[in-house]
Design an enzyme around this catalytic site. Sequence first.
Site, PDB file in Angstrom:
ATOM      1  N   CYS A  15       0.814  -1.223   0.000  1.00  0.00           N
ATOM      2  CA  CYS A  15       0.000   0.000   0.000  1.00  0.00           C
ATOM      3  C   CYS A  15       0.842   1.265   0.000  1.00  0.00           C
ATOM      4  CB  CYS A  15      -0.974  -0.030   1.172  1.00  0.00           C
ATOM      5  SG  CYS A  15      -2.145  -1.385   1.007  1.00  0.00           S
ATOM      6  N   HIS A  50      -3.281   6.924   2.674  1.00  0.00           N
ATOM      7  CA  HIS A  50      -3.712   5.660   2.064  1.00  0.00           C
ATOM      8  C   HIS A  50      -5.073   5.310   2.648  1.00  0.00           C
ATOM      9  CE1 HIS A  50      -4.006   1.566   0.891  1.00  0.00           C
ATOM     10  NE2 HIS A  50      -3.828   1.103   2.113  1.00  0.00           N
ATOM     11  N   ASN A  75     -10.102  -0.433  -0.534  1.00  0.00           N
ATOM     12  CA  ASN A  75      -8.643  -0.316  -0.491  1.00  0.00           C
ATOM     13  C   ASN A  75      -8.080  -0.845  -1.815  1.00  0.00           C
ATOM     14  OD1 ASN A  75      -5.915  -0.576  -0.101  1.00  0.00           O
ATOM     15  ND2 ASN A  75      -6.071  -1.535   1.926  1.00  0.00           N
TER      16      ASN A  75
HETATM   17  N1  COA Z   1     -18.708  -9.107   8.225  1.00  0.00           N
HETATM   18  C1  COA Z   1     -19.220  -9.387   9.434  1.00  0.00           C
HETATM   19  N2  COA Z   1     -18.486  -9.746  10.489  1.00  0.00           N
HETATM   20  C2  COA Z   1     -17.152  -9.783  10.299  1.00  0.00           C
HETATM   21  C3  COA Z   1     -16.538  -9.514   9.070  1.00  0.00           C
HETATM   22  C4  COA Z   1     -17.381  -9.160   8.001  1.00  0.00           C
HETATM   23  N3  COA Z   1     -16.913  -8.874   6.797  1.00  0.00           N
HETATM   24  N4  COA Z   1     -15.213  -9.649   9.201  1.00  0.00           N
HETATM   25  C5  COA Z   1     -14.971  -9.997  10.469  1.00  0.00           C
HETATM   26  N5  COA Z   1     -16.150 -10.084  11.129  1.00  0.00           N
HETATM   27  C6  COA Z   1     -16.375 -10.440  12.524  1.00  0.00           C
HETATM   28  C7  COA Z   1     -15.232 -11.218  13.128  1.00  0.00           C
HETATM   29  O1  COA Z   1     -15.336 -12.583  12.812  1.00  0.00           O
HETATM   30  C8  COA Z   1     -15.417 -10.961  14.597  1.00  0.00           C
HETATM   31  O2  COA Z   1     -16.452 -11.793  15.080  1.00  0.00           O
HETATM   32  P1  COA Z   1     -16.364 -12.429  16.555  1.00  0.00           P
HETATM   33  O3  COA Z   1     -16.339 -11.258  17.485  1.00  0.00           O
HETATM   34  O4  COA Z   1     -17.599 -13.223  16.618  1.00  0.00           O
HETATM   35  O5  COA Z   1     -15.093 -13.207  16.568  1.00  0.00           O
HETATM   36  C9  COA Z   1     -15.957  -9.512  14.620  1.00  0.00           C
HETATM   37  O6  COA Z   1     -16.439  -9.252  13.294  1.00  0.00           O
HETATM   38  C10 COA Z   1     -14.915  -8.492  14.981  1.00  0.00           C
HETATM   39  O7  COA Z   1     -13.729  -8.807  14.238  1.00  0.00           O
HETATM   40  P2  COA Z   1     -12.466  -7.886  14.287  1.00  0.00           P
HETATM   41  O8  COA Z   1     -11.390  -8.495  13.461  1.00  0.00           O
HETATM   42  O9  COA Z   1     -12.181  -7.556  15.721  1.00  0.00           O
HETATM   43  O10 COA Z   1     -13.057  -6.587  13.576  1.00  0.00           O
HETATM   44  P3  COA Z   1     -12.371  -5.197  13.419  1.00  0.00           P
HETATM   45  O11 COA Z   1     -13.208  -4.157  14.016  1.00  0.00           O
HETATM   46  O12 COA Z   1     -10.916  -5.236  13.783  1.00  0.00           O
HETATM   47  O13 COA Z   1     -12.450  -4.979  11.838  1.00  0.00           O
HETATM   48  C11 COA Z   1     -11.012  -5.132   9.936  1.00  0.00           C
HETATM   49  C12 COA Z   1     -11.795  -5.893  10.981  1.00  0.00           C
HETATM   50  C13 COA Z   1     -10.301  -6.113   9.048  1.00  0.00           C
HETATM   51  C14 COA Z   1     -11.977  -4.277   9.129  1.00  0.00           C
HETATM   52  C15 COA Z   1     -10.006  -4.178  10.659  1.00  0.00           C
HETATM   53  O14 COA Z   1      -9.270  -4.926  11.613  1.00  0.00           O
HETATM   54  C16 COA Z   1      -9.057  -3.535   9.735  1.00  0.00           C
HETATM   55  O15 COA Z   1      -9.434  -2.694   8.934  1.00  0.00           O
HETATM   56  N6  COA Z   1      -7.762  -3.877   9.836  1.00  0.00           N
HETATM   57  C17 COA Z   1      -6.784  -3.304   8.985  1.00  0.00           C
HETATM   58  C18 COA Z   1      -6.813  -4.011   7.683  1.00  0.00           C
HETATM   59  C19 COA Z   1      -6.067  -3.262   6.623  1.00  0.00           C
HETATM   60  O16 COA Z   1      -6.039  -2.061   6.655  1.00  0.00           O
HETATM   61  N7  COA Z   1      -5.477  -3.969   5.675  1.00  0.00           N
HETATM   62  C20 COA Z   1      -4.762  -3.391   4.616  1.00  0.00           C
HETATM   63  C21 COA Z   1      -3.590  -2.667   5.139  1.00  0.00           C
HETATM   64  S1  COA Z   1      -2.852  -1.673   3.947  1.00  0.00           S
END
Ligand code: COA
Length: 340
Positions: free
Chosen positions: A122, A263, A293
Amino acid sequence: MVTASSSRTPCRARISSLATYVPPRVLTNADLEKMVDTSDEWILQRTGIRERHIVEPGVATSDLAAEAARQAIARAGLKPTDIDFIVVGTTTPDMLFPSTACLVQHKIGATRAWGYDLFAACSGFTYALTTAAQMVSNGGSRHALVIGADVMSSIIDYTDRTTCVIFGDGAGAAVVEASGDPDIGIIDFENYIDGSGGESLCMPAGGSLRPASTDTIAQRLHYVKQDGQAVFKFAVRNTEEACRRILQRNNLSAEKIDLLVSHQANRRIILSAAEKLGVPEEKVVINIERFGNTTAATIPLALSDAVDDQRLKRGDLLLMVSVGAGFTVGSLLLKWGLKT
Ligand code: COA
């Protein structure tokens, strides 16, 4: 007569034109609800994304890149043959080799250019822009073409709800040239990497460690794997850190920034980093809702929207920042000003 040394006197480089391209097909949150166990509400609330563009089969990164590149070159008032250097930030090259830079060079007819791909995930656009700016500043290039392009849909597992809702496809291109105006151009950059975070965001197979095999395919190892929370925390902390370092080095406070273009990985990441930094929301560009993204393309897509909406004007002090897999971190400080 221009001697080698006089033609290589350092000068300030600037972005003289910008263009973007996204494929026409739109994948909405409602579409994803039919593919995995997710909801429009969850995606919007947790990421800020409503929809993203994805390619049709057979369309590759070099196709998107070439579309953006042709427009950027025309907007700079140049011909493809004026381009002498191409650097493509991408994580999804059409194939491992030849490089996307070679494929784009051929597609657009930039027959006088050399170049290569740059793998910084990224941070692809910020690192490519840093590289081109150095080339131009030192007289190694007169008209450099910087591209950030990715077809993330080619490496996303559309059965994995934790990654498939985040990414989209797109491309952005900029022509970088010497700035004739001392008040316009790239002032400084601050790039660093932290390889200890490699496993938090990666595509495990398809390289020399785990070449493609029926086994790697069965284990779905040719798709993006991520530890979302680890990436989230690193991204918030280091988006802020990279901005703070570059501001400090240039004796600037956050209030002096006219616009922050980060980003676009997650709306919450961008806003928390901006808040910690002391940059108010109205000075932050967020367009993740329409594109998701797009990896190396998010920054040019955000810049382009800011220009179209007249939020980014000539002479504005712009802070650009990215955090990506690796981890890679990059920031650039510049005074904005396109050629026309
Ligand atoms: N839809 C519904 N539920 C979802 C889901 C989706 N698409 N993806 C994950 N969940 C669930 C998980 O399974 C978890 O359930 P549980 O509590 O029963 O275990 C719950 O949502 C919370 O998951 P969590 O991983 O804590 O969510 P979060 O708030 O951290 O959001 C991301 C997840 C991936 C959106 C977030 O962590 C993120 O944006 N991370 C950075 C990723 C990124 O930027 N990547 C590229 C970098 S350049």
